[in-house]
Design a protein around this motif. Structure first.
Motif, mmCIF file in Angstrom:
data_model
loop_
_atom_site.group_PDB
_atom_site.id
_atom_site.type_symbol
_atom_site.label_atom_id
_atom_site.label_comp_id
_atom_site.label_asym_id
_atom_site.label_seq_id
_atom_site.Cartn_x
_atom_site.Cartn_y
_atom_site.Cartn_z
ATOM 1 N N PRO A 104 5.638 -40.788 6.425
ATOM 2 C CA PRO A 104 6.420 -41.797 5.698
ATOM 3 C C PRO A 104 7.918 -41.476 5.647
ATOM 4 O O PRO A 104 8.756 -42.376 5.798
ATOM 5 C CB PRO A 104 5.795 -41.781 4.298
ATOM 6 C CG PRO A 104 4.401 -41.271 4.514
ATOM 7 C CD PRO A 104 4.511 -40.273 5.622
ATOM 8 N N GLN A 105 8.264 -40.217 5.445
ATOM 9 C CA GLN A 105 9.677 -39.836 5.362
ATOM 10 C C GLN A 105 10.371 -39.963 6.721
ATOM 11 O O GLN A 105 11.533 -40.369 6.798
ATOM 12 C CB GLN A 105 9.794 -38.405 4.828
ATOM 13 C CG GLN A 105 9.313 -38.216 3.408
ATOM 14 C CD GLN A 105 10.218 -38.919 2.401
ATOM 15 O OE1 GLN A 105 11.381 -39.200 2.676
ATOM 16 N NE2 GLN A 105 9.667 -39.218 1.225
ATOM 17 N N ARG A 162 9.623 -42.106 9.080
ATOM 18 C CA ARG A 162 9.819 -43.535 9.339
ATOM 19 C C ARG A 162 10.999 -44.075 8.525
ATOM 20 O O ARG A 162 11.799 -44.879 9.018
ATOM 21 C CB ARG A 162 8.549 -44.311 9.008
ATOM 22 C CG ARG A 162 7.383 -43.988 9.943
ATOM 23 C CD ARG A 162 6.177 -44.883 9.676
ATOM 24 N NE ARG A 162 5.025 -44.415 10.459
ATOM 25 C CZ ARG A 162 4.098 -43.588 10.006
ATOM 26 N NH1 ARG A 162 4.169 -43.138 8.753
ATOM 27 N NH2 ARG A 162 3.107 -43.206 10.782
ATOM 28 N N MET A 163 11.124 -43.647 7.277
ATOM 29 C CA MET A 163 12.259 -44.066 6.451
ATOM 30 C C MET A 163 13.566 -43.584 7.056
ATOM 31 O O MET A 163 14.564 -44.325 7.097
ATOM 32 C CB MET A 163 12.101 -43.526 5.026
ATOM 33 C CG MET A 163 11.006 -44.193 4.218
ATOM 34 S SD MET A 163 10.809 -43.455 2.568
ATOM 35 C CE MET A 163 12.462 -43.636 1.905
ATOM 36 N N ALA A 185 6.384 -39.292 13.560
ATOM 37 C CA ALA A 185 5.719 -39.717 12.334
ATOM 38 C C ALA A 185 4.233 -39.982 12.550
ATOM 39 O O ALA A 185 3.433 -39.863 11.610
ATOM 40 C CB ALA A 185 6.397 -40.979 11.789
#
Length: 336
Positions: free
Chosen positions: A109-110, A112-113, A263
């Protein structure tokens, strides 16, 4: 390769054959390297000869310590202006401190952010014939004592200017010795202090690079997954990301695609905010390879998504095995 006279100069009084005549070698240096790199069959099993880790026995320690300034990875040029190992005491390397040390969350998740919010790097607005990289590395090759306990390697800096056809120039500079722990530093300092004095001949200041095919990295996810060898897991992907950023000036779209590909690779953990060995703020992910007692670390710029540094650590005990710091990258028309 080193000629007989240069080798004798480096070894000085420690040369056991300094009064002997040296004839032409019966086998070329290239053939010897090829033989050493080849695999052999032993009792029905194939074994690959190690080429990166040097083991010194007590009987060869004095000569090896005298000649340590010329040790280098196979296939690479001699560093600029070799220095004796006792010229600097050297550093004991300390692992990078993680924001999330215990129970780090999954990195997907991090990553992708981060991919969604990265901005242009300085080099995204540059043009030039040459890709330029300034890197600092440690851990290849590593000298290891005969008992396998004590390790040392010389940090090295490289500046590379390379065109699309592979041609260009490179400058290598040998830096101070560095150690994974205090015990190794104490051991090797005693060995270095007892070495005979040596004087080296500086290598050429600038090394020409031969032509080779350099294919710019794609931003297409399927092609990137193949390039980064993600089918072999997070450890292989970490290594390929390091190679990618150490060889190419990676554009923004590709940087974002790299983060998204990583990711989706199982095993990466989010370590949060870190400070790399050049003192720069970054964000990091790691992969623990328990089978090989190793951890891979990637440090990214939180604004541009560039790779700032990568490291390889042992897990038991935790200590540095190798690192690369990418100090600068960009495009230029000038060499030197």
């Amino acid at each position: 390769m080193f000629g007989a006279e240069r080798t004798r100069t480096l070894l000085g009084p420690a040369d056991p054959a300094r009064n002997a005549a040296v004839g032409p070698p019966p086998v070329s240096a290239r053939e010897l390297i090829d033989r050493a790199s080849a695999t052999e069959t032993v009792a029905g099993r194939r074994r690959v000869h190690p080429t990166r880790r040097l083991v010194l026995t007590a009987g060869t320690l004095a000569v090896a310590a005298g000649a340590v300034a010329v040790l280098q990875p196979l296939g690479e040029r001699a560093p600029e202006a070799p220095r004796g190992p006792g010229d600097a005491a050297g550093l004991v390397l300390v692992p990078v401190a993680y924001q999330f040390d215990a129970d780090p969350p999954a990195a997907g998740p991090q990553l992708r952010m981060l991919a969604d919010k990265i901005k242009d790097a300085a080099y995204d607005h540059q043009r030039g014939r040459y890709m330029y990289h300034h890197t600092k590395v440690w851990g290849d090759p590593v000298m290891t004592s005969a008992d396998g306990r004590h390790h040392v390697a010389f940090a090295g800096a490289s500046k590379v200017w390379q065109a699309a056809d592979g041609t260009g120039s490179q400058i290598n500079t040998q830096l101070e010795p560095q150690y994974p722990d205090q015990e190794s530093r104490d051991y090797w300092q005693r060995a270095f202090d007892s070495r005979p004095a040596v004087e080296g001949t500086p290598a050429p200041a600038m090394i020409p690079l031969p032509p080779q095919e350099l294919r710019p990295p794609s931003a297409v996810p399927a092609e990137l997954r193949e390039l980064l060898k993600v089918e072999y897991g997070a450890g292989a992907a970490s290594k390929e990301v390091s190679t990618l950023y150490g060889r190419y000036v990676v554009p923004r779209a590709t940087r974002a695609a790299v983060l998204r590909v990583l990711a989706d690779v199982p095993g990466f953990r989010w370590r949060g905010q870190v400070t790399d060995r050049a003192g720069r703020n970054g964000v990091a992910v790691t992969f623990d390879d328990r089978e090989h007692d190793a951890q891979s670390l990637l440090v990214f710029d939180p604004t541009t998504g560039e790779l700032l540094a990568d490291e390889r650590l042992t897990l038991s005990p935790v200590r540095i095995s190798s690192y690369q710091v990418i100090l600068d990258a960009g495009w230029t028309d000038r060499v030197g």
